[in-house]
Design an enzyme around this catalytic site. Structure first.
Site, short mmCIF file in Angstrom:
data_model
loop_
_atom_site.label_atom_id
_atom_site.label_comp_id
_atom_site.label_asym_id
_atom_site.label_seq_id
_atom_site.Cartn_x
_atom_site.Cartn_y
_atom_site.Cartn_z
N CYS A 111 8.99 9.33 33.95
CA CYS A 111 9.03 8.46 32.46
C CYS A 111 8.93 9.52 31.34
O CYS A 111 8.81 10.85 31.68
CB CYS A 111 7.68 7.75 32.40
SG CYS A 111 7.87 6.41 31.29
N CYS B 155 11.83 4.43 32.64
CA CYS B 155 12.22 4.19 31.25
C CYS B 155 13.58 4.67 31.14
O CYS B 155 14.04 5.60 31.77
CB CYS B 155 11.16 4.63 30.21
SG CYS B 155 11.11 6.28 30.04
N CYS C 36 16.34 13.39 31.62
CA CYS C 36 15.56 14.03 32.90
C CYS C 36 16.61 15.22 33.23
O CYS C 36 17.89 15.14 33.30
CB CYS C 36 15.70 12.83 34.05
SG CYS C 36 14.88 13.76 35.68
#
Length: 137
Positions: A8, A80, A87
């Site tokens: 997240c 999310c 990422c």
């Protein structure tokens, strides 16, 4: 043993809740980790609503995704949209899954209204984690 990473943005609410439920439902079938692309500390309201459901996450820590670079994950679950989009590339053959849960830390209103938003998201994540374990482990 399977390795699962829940990712997240800040590793404070949604990923912490998911880590707690995945540990609960998976038992000794998997190693469960959670991390963020930032670290914001574990949200006290997440700890509270999980305790209400009998899952203790009070000893969880907020970890940065880079801390787990050496682990070969079987699954990486983003919880999310921001984490999925931001990422860093994780060199892994992991199966990547995604489900965007609302951020309860952004809830507004009275204390009761905010806690109810945390509970709503907690319940959604609980069901997601239960289904994940039933279908994959």
């Amino acid at each position: 043993m399977k390795n699962i990473l829940v990712l997240c943005t800040g590793n404070s609410c949604r990923s912490q809740i998911a880590e707690g439920y995945l540990r609960y439902f998976a038992g000794n079938k998997a190693n469960i980790y959670s991390a963020g692309i930032q670290t914001h500390g574990v949200n006290p309201k997440a700890i509270l609503v999980m305790a209400e459901d009998g899952v203790d996450i009070s000893m969880h820590t907020s970890n940065h995704v880079d801390e787990y670079a050496q682990i070969n994950f079987d699954w990486i679950i983003t919880v999310c949209d921001h984490a999925r989009e931001s990422c860093p590339i994780i060199p892994s053959k992991a199966i990547k899954l995604h489900h965007n849960f609302a951020d309860p830390a952004k809830a507004t209103g009275t204390e009761d209204e905010i806690l109810n938003q945390f509970r709503t998201v907690r319940n959604q994540i609980k069901e997601y984690c239960r289904n994940f374990v039933e279908n994959n482990l």
